[in-house]
Design an enzyme around this catalytic site. Structure first.
Site, PDB file in Angstrom:
ATOM      1  N   HIS A 131       0.803  -1.219   0.000  1.00 19.97           N
ATOM      2  CA  HIS A 131       0.000   0.000   0.000  1.00 19.97           C
ATOM      3  C   HIS A 131       0.839   1.273   0.000  1.00 19.97           C
ATOM      4  CE1 HIS A 131       0.335  -0.344   4.532  1.00 19.97           C
ATOM      5  NE2 HIS A 131       0.453   0.972   4.407  1.00 19.97           N
ATOM      6  N   ASP A 161       0.283  -7.533   1.786  1.00 20.38           N
ATOM      7  CA  ASP A 161       0.744  -6.156   1.907  1.00 20.38           C
ATOM      8  C   ASP A 161       2.264  -6.052   1.901  1.00 20.38           C
ATOM      9  OD1 ASP A 161       0.368  -3.477   1.920  1.00 20.38           O
ATOM     10  OD2 ASP A 161      -0.018  -3.284   4.064  1.00 20.38           O
ATOM     11  N   SER A 237       4.818   2.715   7.756  1.00 20.18           N
ATOM     12  CA  SER A 237       4.488   1.541   6.945  1.00 20.18           C
ATOM     13  C   SER A 237       5.663   1.097   6.103  1.00 20.18           C
ATOM     14  CB  SER A 237       3.315   1.850   6.020  1.00 20.18           C
ATOM     15  OG  SER A 237       2.107   1.814   6.705  1.00 20.18           O
TER      16      SER A 237
END
Length: 376
Positions: A131, A161, A237
């Site tokens: 993402h 992910d 992230s």
């Protein structure tokens, strides 16, 4: 109800800008046959389908998922640099030593859509979240010493992910040590390194709060994650979650929010490093990233306060059927990980791929049986 958030930008986990709630992860078309209602932490409920079948309830079947948010921000300026001589780490406090040694292997990922973090896992190869780079047309890497390198996306897996980037190996980025041969334990020290809110080389610490937490993924199912209270925020992230020895145990991916903001409330999630590397290896080898199918439906959480999940139906000819799993079997463990509810089983199975082998510890009557199934 508490919001569930993902840390960064893009479909698999969420889209920027951070001020708007990301969309509900896409629901693949399938029958409601595989439907089950599984409860997630803090009372949030998520509709999910089969027992590792990779088939989920239709959109109309699934209750709404609480809001999820990614951990990335729109890049403006980069900042910070890593420590110099890793050899000096031996004289420092443990967390400082980890920061000094591992910091140069954690980079900032900058795209035309947002900002995240990444971990160098091989010469010129970087792990990050799908993402972080999904939908981006330009991707670059900001090193701990301030250099900007052009990055190429080699491939990504929205379900887990994970994405793999490549930069010029001649840049000499240090490779992070990975905890592939170490067991991660609840309560052990966890150290996060990344670029929250554009603050490159930010280090936070906490502990591993839980293992195999079922976290919603972009396919509408669950992924088994490490839970930590080490603060991670937008921009973390794709960054590193490390142990006290400076080895990476996970790739930071998502956070739980209180429903009013996008910042850490002490509940963050990371993809276990072994799963991240398995995905990366498949990407590098050009192998399929399709979810593995076990072939069990109507599995239910126990109602008698006993551990495990009771199998309600075994699909004829499936991996479960061929392995000898039976209706009424109580699944106690998946690959040595204890399971206490259906969502945990789904997460552990759906993190695997077709051809992968899973071992189930099953209670059958008065006997405990170990069953090995090859996912299809």
């Amino acid at each position: 109800m508490t919001d569930f958030a993902w840390p960064t930008s893009s479909p698999p986990v969420s889209r920027p800008p951070e001020s708007t709630p990301p969309p509900t992860p896409p629901q693949p078309a399938s029958s409601g046959k595989w439907r089950v209602l599984a409860s997630f932490v803090a009372g949030a409920t998520i509709g999910v389908g089969s027992f590792g079948l990779g088939m989920l309830a239709t959109e109309n079947d699934a209750p709404p998922i609480s809001t999820v948010q990614n951990t990335s921000t729109v890049p403006t300026t980069s900042g910070g640099s890593a420590g110099a001589d890793a050899g000096a780490a031996a004289t420092l406090e443990p967390t400082s030593a980890v920061a000094l040694a591992l910091g140069p292997s954690v980079v900032q990922i900058e795209t035309d859509l947002g900002l995240g973090s990444g971990v160098v896992f091989d010469d010129g190869l970087i792990l990050t979240n799908d993402h972080v780079i999904d939908g981006a047309t330009q991707v670059s890497v900001r090193t701990s010493d301030g250099r900007s390198l052009v990055a190429v996306v080699l491939g990504s897996d929205p379900r887990n992910d994970i994405a793999v980037l490549q930069v010029d190996a001649a840049a000499g980025l240090p490779v992070a040590p990975l905890a592939l041969d170490s067991e991660t334990l609840v309560g052990q020290t966890a150290i996060a390194i990344g670029s929250p809110f554009q603050l490159q080389q930010t280090v936070t610490s906490g502990i591993v709060s839980a293992l195999n937490r079922p976290v919603p993924n972009s396919a509408g199912g669950f992924s088994a994650m490490i839970q930590t209270d080490a603060p991670i925020n937008p921009g973390n992230s794709g960054g590193a979650l490390a142990d006290i020895d400076g080895e990476v145990i996970g790739i930071n991916t998502s956070i739980r929010t209180d429903g009013t903001g996008n910042s850490s409330i002490g509940i963050g999630f990371a993809v276990p490093i072994q799963e991240a590397i398995d995905v990366a290896q498949r990407i590098l080898n050009g192998e399929s990233l399709e979810v593995g199918v076990l072939g069990v439906s109507n599995a239910q959480n126990t109602t008698d306060n006993a551990v495990g999940v009771v199998v309600g139906e075994v699909v004829a000819g499936s991996a479960a059927d061929q392995a000898g799993l039976q209706v009424g079997d109580r699944v106690l463990k998946v690959n040595d990980a204890p399971v206490t509810n259906f969502a945990e089983v789904v997460g552990l199975v759906q993190s695997k791929f077709g051809g992968d082998v899973v071992t189930l510890l099953v209670q059958r009557g008065d006997q405990t049986v170990e069953i090995t199934a090859t996912l299809t």
